[in-house]
Design a protein around this motif. Sequence first.
Motif, PDB file in Angstrom:
ATOM      1  N   THR A   1       0.763  -1.622   0.241  1.00  0.00           N
ATOM      2  CA  THR A   1       0.305  -0.407   0.369  1.00  0.00           C
ATOM      3  C   THR A   1       0.767   1.139  -0.222  1.00  0.00           C
ATOM      4  OG1 THR A   1      -0.149  -0.438   2.460  1.00  0.00           O
ATOM      5  CG2 THR A   1      -1.971  -1.107   1.227  1.00  0.00           C
ATOM      6  N   PRO A   2       0.261   2.880  -0.473  1.00  0.00           N
ATOM      7  CA  PRO A   2       0.882   3.329  -0.595  1.00  0.00           C
ATOM      8  C   PRO A   2       1.322   4.218   0.524  1.00  0.00           C
ATOM      9  CG  PRO A   2      -0.542   4.009  -1.440  1.00  0.00           C
ATOM     10  CD  PRO A   2      -1.332   3.007  -1.249  1.00  0.00           C
ATOM     11  N   GLU A   3       0.235   3.016   1.148  1.00  0.00           N
ATOM     12  CA  GLU A   3       0.554   3.729   3.286  1.00  0.00           C
ATOM     13  C   GLU A   3       2.437   3.381   3.769  1.00  0.00           C
ATOM     14  OE1 GLU A   3      -2.664   5.123   2.369  1.00  0.00           O
ATOM     15  OE2 GLU A   3      -2.009   2.771   2.112  1.00  0.00           O
ATOM     16  N   HIS A   4       2.231   1.646   3.538  1.00  0.00           N
ATOM     17  CA  HIS A   4       4.008   0.636   4.047  1.00  0.00           C
ATOM     18  C   HIS A   4       4.541   1.668   2.820  1.00  0.00           C
ATOM     19  CE1 HIS A   4       5.852  -2.633   5.157  1.00  0.00           C
ATOM     20  NE2 HIS A   4       6.624  -2.624   3.791  1.00  0.00           N
ATOM     21  N   PHE A   5       5.103   1.740   1.913  1.00  0.00           N
ATOM     22  CA  PHE A   5       5.774   2.522   1.588  1.00  0.00           C
ATOM     23  C   PHE A   5       6.334   3.480   2.032  1.00  0.00           C
ATOM     24  CE2 PHE A   5       8.753   4.368  -1.906  1.00  0.00           C
ATOM     25  CZ  PHE A   5       9.402   3.785  -2.537  1.00  0.00           C
ATOM     26  N   ARG A   6       5.929   4.115   2.452  1.00  0.00           N
ATOM     27  CA  ARG A   6       5.642   5.625   3.551  1.00  0.00           C
ATOM     28  C   ARG A   6       6.367   5.074   4.151  1.00  0.00           C
ATOM     29  NH1 ARG A   6       0.429   7.900   2.811  1.00  0.00           N
ATOM     30  NH2 ARG A   6       1.309   8.300   0.611  1.00  0.00           N
ATOM     31  N   LEU A   7       6.023   4.602   4.701  1.00  0.00           N
ATOM     32  CA  LEU A   7       6.694   3.752   6.351  1.00  0.00           C
ATOM     33  C   LEU A   7       8.629   3.074   5.497  1.00  0.00           C
ATOM     34  CD1 LEU A   7       4.341   1.761   8.242  1.00  0.00           C
ATOM     35  CD2 LEU A   7       5.264   3.893   9.227  1.00  0.00           C
ATOM     36  N   ILE A   8       8.379   2.809   4.208  1.00  0.00           N
ATOM     37  CA  ILE A   8       9.546   3.031   4.127  1.00  0.00           C
ATOM     38  C   ILE A   8      11.292   3.849   4.145  1.00  0.00           C
ATOM     39  CG2 ILE A   8      11.284   1.825   1.540  1.00  0.00           C
ATOM     40  CD1 ILE A   8       8.510  -0.840   1.851  1.00  0.00           C
ATOM     41  N   CYS A   9      10.004   4.604   3.050  1.00  0.00           N
ATOM     42  CA  CYS A   9      10.604   6.047   3.484  1.00  0.00           C
ATOM     43  C   CYS A   9      11.517   6.374   4.360  1.00  0.00           C
ATOM     44  CB  CYS A   9       9.583   6.537   2.043  1.00  0.00           C
ATOM     45  SG  CYS A   9       9.794   6.459   0.390  1.00  0.00           S
ATOM     46  N   ARG A  10      10.109   6.910   5.198  1.00  0.00           N
ATOM     47  CA  ARG A  10      10.671   7.182   6.467  1.00  0.00           C
ATOM     48  C   ARG A  10      12.001   6.260   7.410  1.00  0.00           C
ATOM     49  NH1 ARG A  10       7.263   9.519   4.357  1.00  0.00           N
ATOM     50  NH2 ARG A  10       9.491  10.386   3.402  1.00  0.00           N
TER      51      ARG A  10
ATOM     52  N   ASN B   1       3.231  18.619   4.854  1.00  0.00           N
ATOM     53  CA  ASN B   1       4.456  19.411   5.432  1.00  0.00           C
ATOM     54  C   ASN B   1       5.457  18.119   4.374  1.00  0.00           C
ATOM     55  OD1 ASN B   1       2.999  20.907   7.195  1.00  0.00           O
ATOM     56  ND2 ASN B   1       2.606  18.889   8.840  1.00  0.00           N
ATOM     57  N   TYR B   2       4.614  18.154   3.518  1.00  0.00           N
ATOM     58  CA  TYR B   2       6.051  16.443   2.673  1.00  0.00           C
ATOM     59  C   TYR B   2       7.134  18.078   2.026  1.00  0.00           C
ATOM     60  CZ  TYR B   2       5.165  11.850   3.173  1.00  0.00           C
ATOM     61  OH  TYR B   2       4.687  10.459   3.715  1.00  0.00           O
ATOM     62  N   THR B   3       8.788  17.728   1.959  1.00  0.00           N
ATOM     63  CA  THR B   3       9.365  18.499   1.214  1.00  0.00           C
ATOM     64  C   THR B   3       9.107  18.041   0.049  1.00  0.00           C
ATOM     65  OG1 THR B   3      11.487  17.172   1.581  1.00  0.00           O
ATOM     66  CG2 THR B   3      11.069  18.394   2.865  1.00  0.00           C
ATOM     67  N   LEU B   4       9.844  19.273  -1.182  1.00  0.00           N
ATOM     68  CA  LEU B   4       9.623  18.152  -2.314  1.00  0.00           C
ATOM     69  C   LEU B   4      10.078  17.283  -2.399  1.00  0.00           C
ATOM     70  CD1 LEU B   4       9.787  21.838  -4.616  1.00  0.00           C
ATOM     71  CD2 LEU B   4       8.017  20.047  -4.382  1.00  0.00           C
TER      72      LEU B   4
ATOM     73  N   TYR C   1       7.956   8.922  11.717  1.00  0.00           N
ATOM     74  CA  TYR C   1       7.424   7.783  11.128  1.00  0.00           C
ATOM     75  C   TYR C   1       6.091   8.341  10.598  1.00  0.00           C
ATOM     76  CZ  TYR C   1       4.861   6.648  14.419  1.00  0.00           C
ATOM     77  OH  TYR C   1       3.501   6.373  16.526  1.00  0.00           O
ATOM     78  N   ASP C   2       5.096   9.412  11.207  1.00  0.00           N
ATOM     79  CA  ASP C   2       4.112  10.306  10.050  1.00  0.00           C
ATOM     80  C   ASP C   2       4.371  11.619  10.291  1.00  0.00           C
ATOM     81  OD1 ASP C   2       1.805  10.296   9.954  1.00  0.00           O
ATOM     82  OD2 ASP C   2       1.166  10.321  11.846  1.00  0.00           O
ATOM     83  N   ILE C   3       4.334  11.913   9.193  1.00  0.00           N
ATOM     84  CA  ILE C   3       4.377  13.165   8.664  1.00  0.00           C
ATOM     85  C   ILE C   3       3.087  13.529   7.824  1.00  0.00           C
ATOM     86  CG2 ILE C   3       5.843  14.804   6.876  1.00  0.00           C
ATOM     87  CD1 ILE C   3       7.994  13.347   7.740  1.00  0.00           C
TER      88      ILE C   3
END
Length: 894
Positions: A45-54, A82-85, A76-78
Amino acid sequence: MATTPYRILGADLNSNYFQLRIAYLKRIHELKSDRERPTKHRRITPEHFRLICRAYETLSDHEKRRRFDEDEEWTYDIDISNYTLQQLAAEPDLANELKNRLHKAKLRQINERHPVTGHTPLYCAARACNIDAVYYLIEQGANPDIRQRTGSTALHAAAFFGHAEMVRCLLESGADYRIENKSGNLPERESHNDEVRETFKELKETPFVKAANDQLDWFKNVDNGVSHIDTQYHAQRQTLLQCACKKGHFELAIWFIEERGANLDIVDINLNSALHLAAYGGHTKIVRHLLFRGANPTLVNKWGMTSEQEGFAHGTDITNLFRDIRDQDMFRMARDGTTWWFQYYFDGKSPNATDERGTSLLYIACRFGQIAVAEWLLDNGANINAQTKDARSTPLHGAAYYNHLSTVELLLSRGADTSIKNKFNTTPYEEATNAEIKRLLERYRQDLAVEKVIPVHLYGDGKSSGDKPIATVQLEYKATIKDLIEALPDSMSKEYRWFSVARSPLNLVSNDIGLLSAVYRSRHVNTKFIDLPLCLIAYTSPRYKNSGYTARDELSSFDTRDFEKSFSAQCEIGSFKVEAVSNKKQTFNVGNIQFDFESNCTHSDVPLSIRYIISPDADEFRLPGCICLFEIRCKEQQHQLKELPTATIRGESNAKLYTWLPNSGYWFSHSNLHRRLSRLHGKHAFIREVEVVPKLFSLLPDMFIQVVPGKLFQTREHPIHCEYLKICEPDLSRFPHTAYHGTSIKLIRSILMDGLVMPSTIVSSGLRVCPPPNHIARGLKAFGKEDFANAIFVSPSIHYCSDPVYAVTFPYKDQQMIAVLDCRIRKDSFDAFPSTVKHYKPHSDDDVNSLEWRLQSPSAIQIVGIIFIPVITSRTAAVRLRANKLGVNPNDLE
């Protein structure tokens, strides 16, 4: 959070930074594989890959990793807002969010490096194989060659992380494969797998990648098959010249221009020309050279910006170059033949300007044989007989004395006076030292003596015959086809006996048919107004007889006695006398008509009477759009005028002067004489043309049907939002198919006059039609067709024919628009092909297998209207938005 960044990333506590990168690499490839599955079967899921990035952000940052190892604290939760480019670019599922953010981001933000890692958004997108983001970032101006803290570029990242498709994307976007990182590695050396290595091997031998990497020797010394210099490459659709200019490769750019003849004004997918790209990059040497080679500085890109405006981010380095060009001495430009300077920078200056010695621009151009500049000046109203202050010589004196034959021919074709004497009491004939020029001047004087007022320019058929006339003759206004043949030089009259208008054969039932009548009957457009000179194609044998052209009926005549009866019953009368004075221009006003007589136009007083009708009845005189009908009569039996006057209607800038061909329905105009009367006697009329697009496109009043009386355009939503100009009613029984043809606004009048024609045809304006320089070249085989480009192309897709390859933008009020011809096509007259425009993105209603219709019969096309499509709805707003992106003050761009 129950788990840790190590577990999420699949790394252990002792992993070094290289091992962390490998772990992140594996997670990215897992995501790539997962995204190839249908949406409902995806596992990541996008949420899981988001954790990988963090997790990777935490462990790849020394300070953040130390803090987690000590305190087990990590972010781990942004919130996405508030994300940067960089963070947005690293997650392919957030591509749309990234585009929305980039839309308002400044260029410095797009290329901004992370304060710790040195990563740019492009680097992060390349590492994550976010193809859509990389294309969009490149389009927005992202620089692929910026190095991060280890010296690696986005191309290094794409190679290391094993993304062959990303390596291709970056190389095709102009990335530099020669940059070494701090480890001394080129991007290719960091290739993760054979697929990446093969991609480098393949693309490094292609012309565009060679250009991006400044491989001038390769282009000079290798037989590389780059036969079409103006080919557009890859998603950005840039030519080799555009690539070199964007990258700042000066010597390579100059070589493409000087040695290969690269077209300077082709635009890419963002409508950027080579000059735009060089100015945007701040490459001053290239900008200077492009300007002095005549690159068009008026072109506007998709953000509403000229090339000069794109250079504003570099302060005065670029803008001073444009200012210096504008401030060039126009007399030196005329002497050197710098035609482009007059086209782009003359602005509101007078074409009759003189230097400190009283010498006109036209005289200087003619004295030095600069025929293109002379022609431009004449087209823009220069006085053809203006005399120099000291020697009293005319431009014709100068051209004749200095042996410029073609310039003499131009001046004579525009009505130059051969009888004016300079202070040495000599005419141009007496000044000429060349026998051929003397013969030309003598023949011209003989023509004037018998009122040979119909100039005819004859061209050869086919590109090999050149773009200049093979013969020019002057004929009487009642001339027949037989008279045309007899007027040809002896070497031609026995061979050239057949003629056409834009390959539509003249009706040669009899050689005694009137020439103007034959032209009307063979011409594509149905209008009684005929522009001179007549530009005809001459043949040594009958041609195009069976090509489907159909001659129309003779236009019903208007008997001279009937015309005179109606005219005399309604006209007003005025009179004046032209005095025998020298060095003084004489002006006379009769009603709202103004007559201007040049100095030295007569040796004795000439009394003239004027009969005129203001706003005559259009139906009675069969003259739609007529503002004024008039006739000049000389009270003396033999008038003494050496030069005929110009006539204008006060307050009417869009009126054109025509002369009646007696006992006919035809009116002719010398389009290049600027309202100078071609003959004194006879009936003349001022016809108000319909100005469709100010200064760019006008039509004769009998050339189209207005949708609503008094309203030029009809707003339509089909096939897309546009303004529509109706030309004629469609003949659906003969032409059942709908198709479109994108073009330049400057060519539409010619197209309506002659129809859509085959390549290499000389049209009635004297121009030779050629395929777009950045498309399939003549002589090349495509889709199994030899010389594929030798045809007329239309498309059933309004989107396809609106592509920049075909449709050229133009300014209209505060908009930038394109013009598309609305056509009807005869059944079974075309072959259908897929797109011939590389990287064209089909729209939902496109038939991808039938985007290009190829026709070889011009008679199979009916043009029913013109569609004007806004590309930029408000250029002012677009420029301000672009200025904000470039980080400059929008007010400086106005």
